[in-house]
Design a protein around this motif. Sequence first.
Motif, PDB file in Angstrom:
ATOM      1  N   SER A  10       0.888  -1.311   0.029  1.00 39.69           N
ATOM      2  CA  SER A  10       0.059  -0.054   0.046  1.00 39.69           C
ATOM      3  C   SER A  10       0.886   1.293   0.072  1.00 39.69           C
ATOM      4  N   GLY A  11       2.057   1.036   0.553  1.00 37.14           N
ATOM      5  CA  GLY A  11       2.922   2.464   0.663  1.00 37.14           C
ATOM      6  C   GLY A  11       3.433   2.635  -0.880  1.00 37.14           C
ATOM      7  N   TRP A  12       3.912   1.581  -1.688  1.00 37.91           N
ATOM      8  CA  TRP A  12       4.210   1.578  -3.058  1.00 37.91           C
ATOM      9  C   TRP A  12       3.016   2.230  -3.826  1.00 37.91           C
ATOM     10  N   ALA A  13       1.707   1.809  -3.577  1.00 42.55           N
ATOM     11  CA  ALA A  13       0.691   2.202  -4.356  1.00 42.55           C
ATOM     12  C   ALA A  13       0.406   3.484  -3.986  1.00 42.55           C
ATOM     13  N   SER A  14       0.441   4.066  -2.560  1.00 42.34           N
ATOM     14  CA  SER A  14      -0.011   5.181  -2.311  1.00 42.34           C
ATOM     15  C   SER A  14       1.125   6.503  -2.897  1.00 42.34           C
ATOM     16  N   GLY A  15       2.323   6.001  -3.238  1.00 42.81           N
ATOM     17  CA  GLY A  15       3.229   6.965  -3.887  1.00 42.81           C
ATOM     18  C   GLY A  15       2.611   7.213  -5.025  1.00 42.81           C
ATOM     19  N   ALA A 135       0.235   6.188 -19.633  1.00 39.71           N
ATOM     20  CA  ALA A 135       1.041   5.936 -18.436  1.00 39.71           C
ATOM     21  C   ALA A 135       0.079   6.044 -17.185  1.00 39.71           C
ATOM     22  N   SER A 136      -0.881   6.875 -17.320  1.00 39.97           N
ATOM     23  CA  SER A 136      -1.630   7.341 -16.301  1.00 39.97           C
ATOM     24  C   SER A 136      -2.556   6.056 -15.982  1.00 39.97           C
ATOM     25  N   LEU A 137      -3.086   5.671 -17.005  1.00 43.11           N
ATOM     26  CA  LEU A 137      -3.990   4.301 -17.218  1.00 43.11           C
ATOM     27  C   LEU A 137      -3.236   2.867 -16.672  1.00 43.11           C
ATOM     28  N   THR A 138      -2.134   3.074 -17.134  1.00 44.28           N
ATOM     29  CA  THR A 138      -1.232   2.081 -16.673  1.00 44.28           C
ATOM     30  C   THR A 138      -0.818   2.115 -14.952  1.00 44.28           C
ATOM     31  N   GLU A 139      -0.791   3.093 -14.665  1.00 42.36           N
ATOM     32  CA  GLU A 139      -0.300   3.506 -13.212  1.00 42.36           C
ATOM     33  C   GLU A 139      -1.589   2.811 -12.091  1.00 42.36           C
ATOM     34  N   ASP A 140      -2.744   3.369 -12.758  1.00 44.16           N
ATOM     35  CA  ASP A 140      -4.141   3.294 -12.127  1.00 44.16           C
ATOM     36  C   ASP A 140      -4.305   1.715 -11.938  1.00 44.16           C
ATOM     37  N   ALA A 141      -4.049   1.052 -13.210  1.00 40.73           N
ATOM     38  CA  ALA A 141      -4.299  -0.417 -13.131  1.00 40.73           C
ATOM     39  C   ALA A 141      -3.535  -1.133 -12.401  1.00 40.73           C
ATOM     40  N   LEU A 142      -2.156  -0.891 -12.424  1.00 38.72           N
ATOM     41  CA  LEU A 142      -1.115  -1.424 -11.497  1.00 38.72           C
ATOM     42  C   LEU A 142      -1.674  -1.148  -9.838  1.00 38.72           C
ATOM     43  N   VAL A 143      -2.026   0.083  -9.455  1.00 38.24           N
ATOM     44  CA  VAL A 143      -2.428   0.122  -8.172  1.00 38.24           C
ATOM     45  C   VAL A 143      -3.478  -0.607  -7.831  1.00 38.24           C
ATOM     46  N   LEU A 144      -4.404  -0.560  -8.487  1.00 38.30           N
ATOM     47  CA  LEU A 144      -5.637  -1.392  -8.116  1.00 38.30           C
ATOM     48  C   LEU A 144      -5.374  -2.830  -7.968  1.00 38.30           C
ATOM     49  N   GLY A 145      -4.482  -3.289  -9.096  1.00 37.99           N
ATOM     50  CA  GLY A 145      -4.204  -4.623  -9.000  1.00 37.99           C
ATOM     51  C   GLY A 145      -3.588  -5.076  -7.829  1.00 37.99           C
ATOM     52  N   VAL A 147      -3.012  -3.415  -4.959  1.00 35.89           N
ATOM     53  CA  VAL A 147      -3.662  -3.570  -3.560  1.00 35.89           C
ATOM     54  C   VAL A 147      -4.728  -4.348  -3.562  1.00 35.89           C
ATOM     55  N   TRP A 148      -5.433  -4.709  -4.413  1.00 33.07           N
ATOM     56  CA  TRP A 148      -6.774  -5.832  -4.282  1.00 33.07           C
ATOM     57  C   TRP A 148      -5.827  -7.199  -4.068  1.00 33.07           C
ATOM     58  N   PHE A 149      -4.892  -7.490  -4.822  1.00 31.73           N
ATOM     59  CA  PHE A 149      -3.931  -8.711  -4.687  1.00 31.73           C
ATOM     60  C   PHE A 149      -3.414  -8.771  -3.278  1.00 31.73           C
ATOM     61  N   SER A 150      -3.331  -7.871  -2.494  1.00 31.45           N
ATOM     62  CA  SER A 150      -2.519  -7.943  -1.467  1.00 31.45           C
ATOM     63  C   SER A 150      -3.360  -8.373  -0.479  1.00 31.45           C
ATOM     64  N   LEU A 151      -4.730  -8.011  -0.361  1.00 28.13           N
ATOM     65  CA  LEU A 151      -5.883  -8.379   0.334  1.00 28.13           C
ATOM     66  C   LEU A 151      -5.766 -10.020   0.567  1.00 28.13           C
ATOM     67  N   GLU A 152      -5.381 -10.614  -0.373  1.00 25.64           N
ATOM     68  CA  GLU A 152      -5.508 -12.146  -0.245  1.00 25.64           C
ATOM     69  C   GLU A 152      -4.036 -12.722  -0.258  1.00 25.64           C
ATOM     70  N   HIS A 153      -3.212 -11.963  -0.786  1.00 20.70           N
ATOM     71  CA  HIS A 153      -1.874 -12.504  -1.086  1.00 20.70           C
ATOM     72  C   HIS A 153      -0.789 -11.542  -0.790  1.00 20.70           C
ATOM     73  N   PRO A 154      -0.791 -11.198   0.453  1.00 20.39           N
ATOM     74  CA  PRO A 154       0.155 -10.005   1.112  1.00 20.39           C
ATOM     75  C   PRO A 154       1.620  -9.894   0.572  1.00 20.39           C
ATOM     76  N   GLN A 155       2.155 -11.055   0.932  1.00 24.40           N
ATOM     77  CA  GLN A 155       3.705 -11.137   0.552  1.00 24.40           C
ATOM     78  C   GLN A 155       3.768 -11.459  -0.818  1.00 24.40           C
ATOM     79  N   ALA A 156       3.109 -12.014  -1.654  1.00 24.43           N
ATOM     80  CA  ALA A 156       3.196 -12.125  -3.136  1.00 24.43           C
ATOM     81  C   ALA A 156       3.159 -10.555  -3.900  1.00 24.43           C
ATOM     82  N   ALA A 157       2.136  -9.735  -3.184  1.00 26.19           N
ATOM     83  CA  ALA A 157       1.919  -8.632  -3.755  1.00 26.19           C
ATOM     84  C   ALA A 157       2.901  -7.655  -3.457  1.00 26.19           C
ATOM     85  N   ALA A 158       3.602  -7.775  -2.130  1.00 24.87           N
ATOM     86  CA  ALA A 158       4.731  -6.868  -1.809  1.00 24.87           C
ATOM     87  C   ALA A 158       6.046  -7.236  -2.451  1.00 24.87           C
TER      88      ALA A 158
END
Length: 201
Positions: A10-15, A135-145, A147-158
């Motif tokens: 979430s820190g990476w995504a928040s940036g 670039a903006s759409l790619t960033e949004d998709a990566l952030v969404l993906g 953070v959502w992935f980290s809810l179930e698989h936090p270590q893999a998402a990290a």
Amino acid sequence: MDALAMTFSSGWASGVNAYLVVLVLGIADRLGTVAEIPDVLGRWDVLAAAGFMYAMEFVADKVPYIDSTWDAISTAIRPTAGAVIGVLLAGDASSLDQAVLGVVGGGTALLSHLAKAGGRLAINSSPEPVTNVAASLTEDALVLGVVWFSLEHPQAAAAIAGVLLVVGLVLLLVLGRLARRGWRRWKKRDRDTQEPVRDVA
């Protein structure tokens, strides 16, 4: 849920887009999919404010030079959001744990913000707006993906967030060197054109 891994992701995504992170975590809290998400992120007023700010960023982030102005304004906001989310994810843990997660969240957000802002400055040298939108759409998709992935698989998402952070910083260094080289060439060309022509008798 692994709080440290989740904080890093979430820190990476928040940036990159702090408001989208708050929206994703808040919606997940509302849906009740992850019990460890702080309830404050799921409050309707928090979701409404995050949604409004995300809508503003969604537009501003796709317009050349306005995106860089928005990034400059967000230099204090994004790392702060990353740190606050880290502290919230620590919950009732000891103050040391809260401090560690706050530093991890804020520090990671600052690094990813610098990579994003620097990359956007380089992209703005291109005269067309298509690159900014992509670039903006790619960033949004990566952030969404992530953070959502980290809810179930936090270590893999990290791990994914770590790779994205390193790639972003390496690209920033490469683009910085290219920009410096281009600046030197431009200055040299400018000097050459300003040199007086000598008369040969």
